[in-house]
Every structure is written in structure tokens, then in C-alpha cells.
Design a protein around this motif. Structure first.
Motif, PDB file in Angstrom:
ATOM      1  N   ASP A 377      15.754   6.479 -23.594  1.00 27.86           N
ATOM      2  CA  ASP A 377      14.739   6.917 -22.623  1.00 27.86           C
ATOM      3  C   ASP A 377      14.657   8.444 -22.626  1.00 27.86           C
ATOM      4  OD1 ASP A 377      17.331   7.138 -21.524  1.00 27.86           O
ATOM      5  OD2 ASP A 377      16.564   7.022 -19.475  1.00 27.86           O
ATOM      6  N   THR A 378      14.341   8.989 -23.786  1.00 24.71           N
ATOM      7  CA  THR A 378      14.345  10.444 -23.947  1.00 24.71           C
ATOM      8  C   THR A 378      13.266  11.135 -23.115  1.00 24.71           C
ATOM      9  OG1 THR A 378      13.033  10.109 -25.963  1.00 24.71           O
ATOM     10  CG2 THR A 378      15.393  10.437 -26.235  1.00 24.71           C
ATOM     11  N   TRP A 379      12.280  10.365 -22.650  1.00 25.73           N
ATOM     12  CA  TRP A 379      11.247  10.950 -21.796  1.00 25.73           C
ATOM     13  C   TRP A 379      11.816  11.306 -20.416  1.00 25.73           C
ATOM     14  CZ3 TRP A 379      10.415   8.666 -17.140  1.00 25.73           C
ATOM     15  CH2 TRP A 379      10.904   7.360 -16.983  1.00 25.73           C
ATOM     16  N   ALA A 380      12.899  10.613 -20.004  1.00 20.71           N
ATOM     17  CA  ALA A 380      13.412  10.759 -18.639  1.00 20.71           C
ATOM     18  C   ALA A 380      13.925  12.174 -18.339  1.00 20.71           C
ATOM     19  CB  ALA A 380      14.497   9.715 -18.367  1.00 20.71           C
ATOM     20  N   PRO A 381      14.803  12.761 -19.179  1.00 22.90           N
ATOM     21  CA  PRO A 381      15.269  14.114 -18.865  1.00 22.90           C
ATOM     22  C   PRO A 381      14.156  15.152 -18.917  1.00 22.90           C
ATOM     23  CG  PRO A 381      16.030  13.456 -21.047  1.00 22.90           C
ATOM     24  CD  PRO A 381      15.469  12.230 -20.383  1.00 22.90           C
ATOM     25  N   ILE A 382      13.195  14.949 -19.845  1.00 18.51           N
ATOM     26  CA  ILE A 382      12.065  15.888 -19.931  1.00 18.51           C
ATOM     27  C   ILE A 382      11.212  15.785 -18.669  1.00 18.51           C
ATOM     28  CG2 ILE A 382       9.984  16.464 -21.231  1.00 18.51           C
ATOM     29  CD1 ILE A 382      11.396  15.277 -23.718  1.00 18.51           C
ATOM     30  N   THR A 383      10.980  14.544 -18.226  1.00 16.91           N
ATOM     31  CA  THR A 383      10.209  14.336 -16.995  1.00 16.91           C
ATOM     32  C   THR A 383      10.935  14.909 -15.785  1.00 16.91           C
ATOM     33  OG1 THR A 383       9.264  12.299 -17.923  1.00 16.91           O
ATOM     34  CG2 THR A 383       9.127  12.590 -15.532  1.00 16.91           C
ATOM     35  N   GLU A 384      12.247  14.705 -15.737  1.00 21.11           N
ATOM     36  CA  GLU A 384      13.025  15.225 -14.605  1.00 21.11           C
ATOM     37  C   GLU A 384      12.940  16.748 -14.537  1.00 21.11           C
ATOM     38  OE1 GLU A 384      17.512  14.813 -12.669  1.00 21.11           O
ATOM     39  OE2 GLU A 384      17.136  14.149 -14.718  1.00 21.11           O
ATOM     40  N   ALA A 385      13.092  17.400 -15.690  1.00 24.40           N
ATOM     41  CA  ALA A 385      12.987  18.863 -15.713  1.00 24.40           C
ATOM     42  C   ALA A 385      11.573  19.306 -15.332  1.00 24.40           C
ATOM     43  CB  ALA A 385      13.356  19.391 -17.102  1.00 24.40           C
TER      44      ALA A 385
END
Length: 515
Positions: A377-385
Motif C-alpha cells: 500500500d505504497t500510496w498510504a505513506p504518500i497520502t498521509e504526508a
């Protein structure tokens, strides 16, 4: 491996981390005072700058260690020594390549050191000698000490901690003794380099004794890497997660600087200094079970996995609730004693700081997502930031520091609190996530009830915790003990996780007493 042995190793890891946490904290406190007196502020500032610069180069490693740790869980459980040798050989090969990248980057960076440290009142010889000492320590980790990852994956992190921190404390003591007699920075740097080699030699001898069958062939790593294509896949995924986390925690201070005065920034960093030390302590204590979770998941016993999940869930909510609840009552009195009443932040700001800390403490899903290899779910950390940046800019404009803190809270609620548990339950456990939310609701209500009760009792407390350090210490001890005891009792009566965890700990204690 039995549950009992995993619990025992987790206990050893936690105990060793706790002991050395306080020993290193004390040694660092005293040594820093002596280093400042004997070497001066400029030298200490220079060492911090050089260490941070090399730390940036070490970002090249992000993801490899975690990916290899995950890949080792299953062969460790199965006792597949051939596969372990192959994976560690691949690790040695990849780490050697990373080490060469770090060396190349360090050489390029070295060219600019005279300009970076232009105002430093030291000769270039001392600057480069100090730089070399930090580079040696970093490079040895890639070329010599890479096998320590096997100890970590095998739940023997206590071995690494004991040897590393013992060498660290001994180094500080020798440096202090030498500086008392000479005040010569070259001796300080020489001792720094010497202990890097001493630690590496001792650690690798210990690894040889623990795993006499471990025969790595780094030269074959390139060929073996083709047999483990998942290493590259996992590394890329974990790299994105770690970069996202790095961006998240480095962006928040920038927004604080942008929307507040330097005075408020100074006030805020006083609180974060204390909170970060508490967070580090909890991370070292509770993170000691991560390798055990990985091995448990590799065994595939779903009933045991669910039991351990409930126990770790209860443990994290008990520890997190105890510390955050106690900090609400003792943090401001400590700041007042330490720096003065003029450095206090408003209760609303303190509440947001502690709310974010509570979310960090109760990140139960992270360890299990790692154990299941749920990195994609590599989108998750980018979305969180991105959410953190967006909310912080918007809310910081209206509410300053509180708005920035609330932006961090909202971004963590979206990803850490909502998405990560859903991802674990849907892809890992393959169960309904609603049982998780019911458990969260019960534990939050328990904490709220205990908090209200202790707040009511505190109104009748005749003691002013800001009256002196001795009074504050006794008050803090009492409040923390009350939170721990009341939370434990209520959770023991109302949650299965705390009951089975208590039973497991009692069995472990009884087995230790029989020896």
C-alpha cells in the motif's frame, strides 16, 4: 518455536532495552557536559553537523534491512539453514553495494566540507579526521556487521543491544577520562574510531558462536539475488513507506516555524524533547516483540496469531494510556520547574501533543502488517504526508501551532487509525475489521473513565507538583502508578487480551523462579 520461548525472548529484548536506555541516557547526560566544557560548543556542534550529514547518506539503506528481516522469519521457523545462508549472503552483497554508494557520496560531500564548516574554528585536518570517524562507523555496518540482522530476526536483538550499548558506554567513559587529562580533540576522535572496530570484532565473534553453521558467500550474492526477486520488490515498497514517514515527521516542524513565532517554536520543542524520549522508551520496549510476531505469522497458526494480537493490543493500550494519561498531569509542572511558568503551553496544545502521542503508542497494526509482508500500500505513506501538509497549511493559517498539530492528528487518523487496521484485517487476518473497532471503543472508554476518576481525585490533592523536583517526582510516581493500576484492573475484568497476557506473564515469571 513455542509461544513461551518467543515470550521469553521478547522479555529479554525489552529488559535489555530498558536497562541500557537509562544507562545510556545517564552516560550521555554527563558526557555531554564534559565534552562541552573540555572541547567547547563549536566542536560539539561540528560533530553533530557531520553526523547528520552522514545520516543523510545512510538513507540509501532504507528498506533493505526490513525486507531481509521479513524474508528470514519463515526459514528461521523451519530451521532451513541453507536458505538462511543464501538470504544473508544476498544481504551482504546488497549492503556492500550500498556501502560503496555511501563511500562515494561521502567523498563527494567531503569536497564541500570546508565551505559547509567555513565558520568552524578548527583545522581541516581535525574536521576530516572527525568526518572519517563517523564514516568508518557507518561503513563497517555495511561491510562487516550486516549479519547482525539475523540476530534481530531471530529475536536476539538483546545481544546486539548489549554489545553495542556496552561499547558505547565504555567509549564515553574513556573519552571523558582522556579529556579530563588532555582536552585534546584528536584523542576523542581516535577513541571513536577505535571503538567502531572493537564493537565490530566482538559482535561478529558473538555471531559466530551463536550460528557456527552460518557460512555466507557475499561473492555469490549477485547470482543468488536472482533467486530472491521478492527482496527488490519488498525493498522498494518499504523504501516508499520510510520516505513517507521521514517526510511526515520532518514536515511538521517546518509548518510550526512557518505559522508561529520563534518564541512559540522554542516552547514547543521543549515539549517535543520530553515526548520524544518517552516515545523512544516505549518503542524499545514494545518493539522488542516484532521479530516474534514475524515468526508466529510464518508458522501460520491463525488462532495463536489472533491471541497474540489481542494481547499486544491490550499491552499497547495499557502502556499508552498509562503514559499519556500521566503526562497530562505531570508534563506542565515539570516544564514549570525546569524552565519557568512563562514556558508553559496552553492545555489545548498539550492535549493535541498527547493525542498524537497516544495514536503513535497504539499503532498495533503496523507490526502485524510487517509480519504478513503487507508493504504494497505504497500510496498510504504518500497520502498521509500529503494530508499532513494540506491540513497543516490550512489549519495552521487559522490556528497556528494548534492547527499544525491538528493537521498531523487528522492525517494519522485517516491512515494510521482507519486504513492500516482495515488493510491488516482484510488482507492479513481476512476477518471483519469491526471486531477491531469494537475493541478500540472499549479500551478508549476505559481510559476515559479512569482519566475522569483520577482528574476528580487530583482536585482534592493538597500537593503542588511544581513546588520542587522531589515533590514532582513523588507526585508523578503516584499518578503513573494510579493510572497503571486502575487501567490494568478494569482491562483485566473487561478484556480477554489483558487476561491472557497476564496469564502468559505469570507463567513466564513462575518458570524463571523455578530455575
Amino acid at each position: 518455536m513455542t509461544i513461551r520461548s518467543r515470550a521469553h525472548k521478547s522479555f529479554l529484548n525489552a529488559r535489555t532495552n530498558l536497562i541500557f536506555y537509562f544507562l545510556v541516557l545517564a552516560a550521555t547526560f554527563f558526557s555531554r557536559k564534559i565534552f562541552l566544557e573540555k572541547l567547547g560548543d563549536d566542536f560539539v556542534g561540528m560533530t553533530s553537523t557531520l553526523s547528520n550529514l552522514l545520516g543523510l547518506l545512510n538513507l540509501a539503506e532504507l528498506g533493505v534491512g526490513s525486507a531481509v528481516g521479513y524474508m528470514l522469519y519463515k526459514p528461521l521457523v523451519e530451521g532451513d539453514r541453507e536458505r538462511i545462508n543464501q538470504i544473508v549472503s544476498v544481504l551482504g552483497y546488497v549492503y556492500r553495494k550500498i556501502g560503496l554508494v555511501v563511500i562515494a557520496g561521502a567523498v563527494v560531500l567531503a569536497v564541500f566540507l570546508p565551505w559547509i564548516l567555513e565558520s568552524a574554528p578548527f583545522s581541516n585536518l581535525l574536521i576530516y579526521f572527525t568526518y572519517l570517524s563517523y564514516l568508518v562507523g557507518a561503513v563497517l555496518g555495511y561491510f562487516v556487521n550486516y549479519r547482525q540482522l539475523l540476530l534481530n530476526a531471530d529475536q536476539r536483538q538483546y545481544v546486539v543491544t548489549a554489545y553495542y550499548q556496552s561499547a558505547n558506554i565504555l567509549r564515553l567513559l574513556i573519552q571523558m577520562a582522556v579529556l579530563y587529562r588532555t582536552s585534546n580533540p584528536y584523542y576523542w576522535v581516535g577513541i571513536e574510531i577505535g571503538f567502531s572496530f572493537i564493537y565490530s570484532w566482538i559482535l561478529n565473534r558473538r555471531i559466530d558462536r551463536a550460528y557456527p553453521w552460518l557460512k555466507t558467500a557475499v561473492r555469490n550474492g549477485r547470482q543468488l539475488l536472482k533467486e530472491y526477486p521478492e527482496l527488490i520488490k519488498y525493498t522498494k515498497q518499504i523504501f516508499v513507506h520510510k520516505i513517507g514517514a521521514t517526510a511526515l515527521f520532518n514536515l511538521s516542524p517546518v509548518f510550526v516555524y512557518a505559522y508561529t513565532s520563534l518564541t512559540i517554536v522554542a516552547y514547543y520543542t521543549n515539549y517535543t524533547l520530553i515526548v520524544s524520549k518517552v516515545q523512544l522508551l516505549v518503542s524499545q520496549l514494545l518493539g522488542s516483540a516484532d521479530a516474534g510476531i514475524g515468526q508466529l505469522v510464518a508458522e501460520g497458526d491463525e488462532n495463536r496469531i489472533q491471541q497474540v494480537f489481542r494481547e499486544i493490543f491490550a499491552l499497547r493500550y495499557w502502556v499508552g494510556g498509562t503514559l499519556v494519561g500521566a503526562l497530562w498531569f505531570v508534563l506542565n509542572p515539570f516544564i514549570q520547574l525546569w524552565l519557568g511558568a512563562e514556558y508553559l503551553l496552553p492545555p489545548g496544545t498539550v492535549a493535541l501533543i498527547l493525542l498524537n502521542l497516544y495514536i503513535m503508542f497504539t499503532r498495533v497494526a503496523d507490526s502485524f502488517n510487517m509480519a504478513y509482508g503487507l508493504f504494497y500500500d505504497t500510496w498510504a505513506p504518500i497520502t498521509e504526508a500529503g494530508l499532513n501538509a494540506g491540513f497543516s497549511v490550512l489549519l495552521g493559517h487559522f490556528w497556528g501551532l494548534n492547527g499544525v498539530l491538528l493537521g498531523t492528528t487528522l492525517s494519522m487518523l485517516a491512515i494510521v487509525v482507519i486504513w492500516k487496521p482495515y488493510f491488516l484485517f482484510s488482507k492479513g487476518f481476512r476477518l471483519s475489521v469491526w471486531r477491531y473497532w469494537r475493541r478500540v471503543g472499549v479500551h478508549v472508554l476505559i481510559l476515559a473513565g479512569v482519566f475522569v476518576l483520577i482528574g476528580w481525585l487530583n482536585r482534592y490533592c493538597p500537593v503542588d507538583p511544581a513546588a520542587g523536583y522531589g515533590v514532582w517526582f513523588l507526585y508523578s510516581l503516584t499518578v503513573t502508578a494510579l493510572f497503571a493500576l486502575l487501567l490494568f484492573c478494569v482491562m483485566l475484568l473487561s478484556t480477554e487480551g489483558m487476561r491472557t497476557l497476564t496469564s502468559r506473564m505469570m507463567q513466564l515469571i513462575r518458570s524463571r523462579l523455578r530455575r
